[in-house]
Write an enzyme that holds these catalytic residues in place. Structure first.
Site, PDB file in Angstrom:
ATOM      1  N   GLU A 106      50.035 -93.779  13.852  1.00 20.73           N
ATOM      2  CA  GLU A 106      50.463 -94.241  15.182  1.00 20.73           C
ATOM      3  C   GLU A 106      49.299 -94.129  16.170  1.00 20.73           C
ATOM      4  O   GLU A 106      49.201 -94.898  17.109  1.00 20.73           O
ATOM      5  CB  GLU A 106      51.672 -93.418  15.663  1.00 20.73           C
ATOM      6  CG  GLU A 106      52.394 -94.040  16.842  1.00 20.73           C
ATOM      7  CD  GLU A 106      53.774 -93.445  17.079  1.00 20.73           C
ATOM      8  OE1 GLU A 106      54.747 -93.880  16.446  1.00 20.73           O
ATOM      9  OE2 GLU A 106      53.892 -92.531  17.916  1.00 20.73           O
ATOM     10  N   LYS A 124      61.257 -87.142  24.216  1.00 19.68           N
ATOM     11  CA  LYS A 124      60.375 -87.171  25.382  1.00 19.68           C
ATOM     12  C   LYS A 124      60.965 -88.084  26.464  1.00 19.68           C
ATOM     13  O   LYS A 124      61.062 -87.708  27.611  1.00 19.68           O
ATOM     14  CB  LYS A 124      58.988 -87.655  24.941  1.00 19.68           C
ATOM     15  CG  LYS A 124      58.011 -87.820  26.083  1.00 19.68           C
ATOM     16  CD  LYS A 124      56.638 -88.234  25.603  1.00 19.68           C
ATOM     17  CE  LYS A 124      55.775 -88.634  26.787  1.00 19.68           C
ATOM     18  NZ  LYS A 124      54.419 -89.013  26.411  1.00 19.68           N
ATOM     19  N   GLU A 153      67.691 -94.524  18.627  1.00 21.05           N
ATOM     20  CA  GLU A 153      68.234 -93.752  17.504  1.00 21.05           C
ATOM     21  C   GLU A 153      68.741 -92.387  17.972  1.00 21.05           C
ATOM     22  O   GLU A 153      69.847 -91.954  17.623  1.00 21.05           O
ATOM     23  CB  GLU A 153      67.156 -93.526  16.436  1.00 21.05           C
ATOM     24  CG  GLU A 153      66.668 -94.778  15.737  1.00 21.05           C
ATOM     25  CD  GLU A 153      65.434 -95.366  16.390  1.00 21.05           C
ATOM     26  OE1 GLU A 153      65.292 -95.275  17.639  1.00 21.05           O
ATOM     27  OE2 GLU A 153      64.593 -95.930  15.666  1.00 21.05           O
ATOM     28  N   LYS A 177      61.458-102.888  18.345  1.00 19.22           N
ATOM     29  CA  LYS A 177      62.600-102.368  19.121  1.00 19.22           C
ATOM     30  C   LYS A 177      63.278-103.509  19.870  1.00 19.22           C
ATOM     31  O   LYS A 177      64.511-103.596  19.903  1.00 19.22           O
ATOM     32  CB  LYS A 177      62.118-101.336  20.155  1.00 19.22           C
ATOM     33  CG  LYS A 177      61.683-100.020  19.599  1.00 19.22           C
ATOM     34  CD  LYS A 177      61.396 -99.062  20.765  1.00 19.22           C
ATOM     35  CE  LYS A 177      60.613 -97.852  20.317  1.00 19.22           C
ATOM     36  NZ  LYS A 177      60.124 -97.039  21.417  1.00 19.22           N
ATOM     37  N   GLY A 185      54.052 -88.186  22.226  1.00 16.42           N
ATOM     38  CA  GLY A 185      55.175 -87.857  21.343  1.00 16.42           C
ATOM     39  C   GLY A 185      54.719 -87.194  20.056  1.00 16.42           C
ATOM     40  O   GLY A 185      55.290 -86.187  19.616  1.00 16.42           O
ATOM     41  N   ARG A 186      53.657 -87.719  19.461  1.00 20.72           N
ATOM     42  CA  ARG A 186      53.239 -87.182  18.152  1.00 20.72           C
ATOM     43  C   ARG A 186      52.480 -85.857  18.269  1.00 20.72           C
ATOM     44  O   ARG A 186      52.113 -85.264  17.267  1.00 20.72           O
ATOM     45  CB  ARG A 186      52.417 -88.226  17.402  1.00 20.72           C
ATOM     46  CG  ARG A 186      51.295 -88.867  18.191  1.00 20.72           C
ATOM     47  CD  ARG A 186      50.862 -90.157  17.514  1.00 20.72           C
ATOM     48  NE  ARG A 186      49.914 -90.920  18.310  1.00 20.72           N
ATOM     49  CZ  ARG A 186      50.243 -91.765  19.270  1.00 20.72           C
ATOM     50  NH1 ARG A 186      51.514 -91.937  19.584  1.00 20.72           N
ATOM     51  NH2 ARG A 186      49.322 -92.450  19.921  1.00 20.72           N
ATOM     52  N   HIS A 214      52.712 -86.371 -11.318  1.00 19.04           N
ATOM     53  CA  HIS A 214      53.670 -87.050 -12.191  1.00 19.04           C
ATOM     54  C   HIS A 214      54.260 -88.264 -11.500  1.00 19.04           C
ATOM     55  O   HIS A 214      55.299 -88.769 -11.907  1.00 19.04           O
ATOM     56  CB  HIS A 214      54.760 -86.063 -12.617  1.00 19.04           C
ATOM     57  CG  HIS A 214      54.177 -84.883 -13.336  1.00 19.04           C
ATOM     58  ND1 HIS A 214      53.981 -84.871 -14.709  1.00 19.04           N
ATOM     59  CD2 HIS A 214      53.668 -83.716 -12.875  1.00 19.04           C
ATOM     60  CE1 HIS A 214      53.414 -83.724 -15.051  1.00 19.04           C
ATOM     61  NE2 HIS A 214      53.210 -83.013 -13.956  1.00 19.04           N
TER      62      HIS A 214
HETATM   63  O1  F6P Z   1      57.700 -94.205  17.469  1.00 23.22           O
HETATM   64  C1  F6P Z   1      57.469 -94.399  18.821  1.00 23.22           C
HETATM   65  C2  F6P Z   1      57.728 -93.162  19.613  1.00 23.22           C
HETATM   66  O2  F6P Z   1      57.529 -93.439  20.959  1.00 23.22           O
HETATM   67  C3  F6P Z   1      56.860 -91.977  19.178  1.00 23.22           C
HETATM   68  O3  F6P Z   1      55.610 -91.968  19.732  1.00 23.22           O
HETATM   69  C4  F6P Z   1      57.712 -90.831  19.551  1.00 23.22           C
HETATM   70  O4  F6P Z   1      57.308 -89.671  18.887  1.00 23.22           O
HETATM   71  C5  F6P Z   1      59.071 -91.326  19.129  1.00 23.22           C
HETATM   72  O5  F6P Z   1      59.056 -92.699  19.440  1.00 23.22           O
HETATM   73  C6  F6P Z   1      60.224 -90.645  19.781  1.00 23.22           C
HETATM   74  O6  F6P Z   1      60.212 -90.791  21.178  1.00 23.22           O
HETATM   75  P1  F6P Z   1      61.066 -89.875  22.106  1.00 23.22           P
HETATM   76  O7  F6P Z   1      60.609 -88.478  21.941  1.00 23.22           O
HETATM   77  O8  F6P Z   1      60.826 -90.388  23.493  1.00 23.22           O
HETATM   78  O9  F6P Z   1      62.515 -90.010  21.724  1.00 23.22           O
END
Ligand code: F6P
Length: 527
Positions: A352, A205, A211, A496, A266-267, A383
């Protein structure tokens, strides 16, 4: 006002004390019709909440609280694009992404629907071009592998849905996912990939997530090194993002960016361009059917009276278990291999969203909010951790999810699967007395442990969309009951910042990785 100052909340607190003396099995004894009255049939799905520790009075009191916190008016405000995510001054409109063409949804003075359907049309064209071979790699070879790079909501939804829809795969294309910053994850995703036939979807987003950007940069280097030219990036990288500028800076042409808007959390982004991997793995029509399933649940949530509204009932019972009964967790147990990543997806959506301890008006909340969500597929769970759920000291409510149709030739195994699920729910509720256990306390079961069953007609794009939207709306209603903002996630920020500080300190010239890591750990613990 905090929710616990409401008279409806206080009535529930009193009732929670009273109902403890009536165990769940007794609720069936006094009401032979309980299963019928404590279950709900929607097109394509049945919700059975009869094994919850809730009586008629409980439901009346819970529904009173739902009305007192104005669930219906908040729901309408969400669907109509009001800025209900107040801490970020944003609308919450992932539901607009699943609406049919021709609908209008206004926010900030503009109708959001034309852009949504433009992007959907572009997604269809792109998916069909890749699947049909018209979109080829830099050297003209057909794309065979799609590697989706993203994390959190940009990974969990598409990954879960793609794995669940294996019966609908397009045979010519395999879709892989990489999320973790651990290079081992990227290495494994790239294993066996031919750079000339690999397409990367950078799903982010913000297009700033550390990452994702680290994996995307490494993947780009891998590709350019193999194909010998930066020009290859144009045919092998597309972006799914709200941040056109950052995607362009990365080297992705605007034509290769599939956009969405910042009112998609995002979620909740699997319904947006972030879902492109689903269309590629299956077909665009299946992706549309997935959106249609969610839309069907949206309509149910918007129109069903509260006592027959599945997300509302699930939210009320979840709230009841967590806040009134004090149960700290929820086990989500799909008795279907295809749904094995359900709880991984739900963990982010629920924890979240509602893992908060400050109200919308910045007051600390003096009650429990989001439960710990965990789970894995049945019967594997039996199990591993079910021992604790049957006999442990902590009561863990369970959601069992199953499909009535199976996708394999072994009907008897499907029957075994379903019988195990029903047996788990019954054993949790009924327990086994000391006398029935040969007077051996080790073999006795306390029972009185609540669960719900969700039965889907089948696992297909439509029903998957339906059940995922069911949980999304459940989460939303729980946020209202707790009076928290379910749509921000500041809790992920501090880590972060600290990771960046630690990263800078790890780059000590001349020091081994071990010495610099131990030095960083020791330094950061100094008062
Ligand atoms: O974990 C925090 C967050 O902002 C989530 O809400 C989101 O889904 C994820 O990081 C990834 O963010 P992005 O889509 O901006 O890379």
């Amino acid at each position: 006002m905090l929710s616990n100052a409401l008279p409806e909340w206080m009535a529930l607190e009193r009732h929670a004390q009273a109902i403890r003396s009536t165990p769940i099995p007794a609720l069936f004894t006094t009401d032979p019709d309980r299963f019928r009255r404590f279950s709900l049939t929607l097109p394509g799905m049945v919700l059975d909440y009869s094994r919850q520790h809730a009586s008629d009075e409980t439901m009346v009191l819970l529904l009173n609280l739902a009305r007192a916190v104005q669930v219906e008016s908040w729901r309408d405000r969400m669907f109509y694009g009001d800025l209900i995510n107040a801490s970020e001054n944003r609308a919450v409109l992932h539901t607009a992404l699943r609406r049919p063409q021709g609908d209008r949804v206004m926010t900030g003075g503009a109708d959001v629907m034309p852009d949504i359907h433009d992007t959907l049309a572009r997604m269809r064209r792109f998916a069909e071009a890749v699947q049909g071979g018209q979109w080829a790699g830099h050297g003209g070879k057909r794309i065979r592998t799609v590697v989706t790079i993203g994390i959190g909501g940009s990974d969990l939804g598409p990954r879960f849905v793609t794995k669940a829809l294996s019966d609908f795969y397009n045979p010519g294309l395999s879709v892989r996912f990489v999320s973790n910053v651990d290079g081992a994850a990227l290495r494994s995703a790239l294993q066996g990939c031919d750079p000339a036939t690999t397409l990367f979807l950078v799903a982010s987003k913000t297009f700033t997530t550390a990452e994702t950007m680290a994996n995307a940069r490494s993947a780009r280097t891998w590709l350019v090194d193999a194909l010998g030219t930066e020009d290859a990036v144009q045919r092998h990288f597309v972006a799914l993002s709200t941040n056109m500028a950052a995607a362009r800076d990365f080297g992705i042409a605007p034509d290769n960016v599939f956009p969405f808007s910042d009112w998609v959390g995002g979620r909740f982004s699997v319904w947006s361009a972030i879902g492109l991997s689903i269309a590629l793995a299956t077909s665009f029509d299946h992706f549309r059917s997935f959106l249609d399933g969610a839309y069907a649940m949206d309509r149910h949530f918007q129109t069903a009276p509260l006592p027959e509204n599945a997300p509302v009932l699930m939210a009320l019972l979840g709230f009841w278990n967590r806040t009134m009964m004090g149960y700290p967790a929820l086990a989500v147990l799909p008795y279907d291999h295809r749904l094995r990543l359900f709880s991984a997806w739900l963990q982010q959506g629920d924890m979240e969203s509602n893992g908060k301890s400050v109200s919308r008006r910045n007051e600390p909340v003096p009650y429990e909010t989001a439960p710990v969500i965990f789970g894995t597929a049945g019967t594997d769970c039996q199990h591993s951790f079910m021992q604790m759920i049957h006999q442990g000291t902590t009561i863990v409510p369970c959601d069992f999810i199953a499909a009535l149709e199976h996708n394999h030739p072994w009907a008897e195994q499907h029957a075994m699967l379903l019988s195990n699920m029903v047996a788990q729910a019954d054993a949790l509720m009924q327990g086994r007395s000391l006398a029935e256990s040969g007077n051996d306390p080790q073999r006795a079961f306390p029972g009185n442990r609540p669960s719900s069953l969700i039965l889907l007609d089948r696992v297909d794009p439509f029903h998957l969309g339906q059940v995922m939207a069911l949980y999304e709306h459940k989460i939303f209603v729980q946020g209202l009951l707790w009076n928290i903002n379910s749509f921000d996630q500041f809790g992920v920020e501090l880590g972060k910042i600290m990771a960046n500080q630690a990263l800078a300190a790890l780059h000590q010239p001349g020091a081994s990785r071990k010495d610099s890591l131990l030095g960083v750990i020791a330094d950061r613990l100094k008062p």
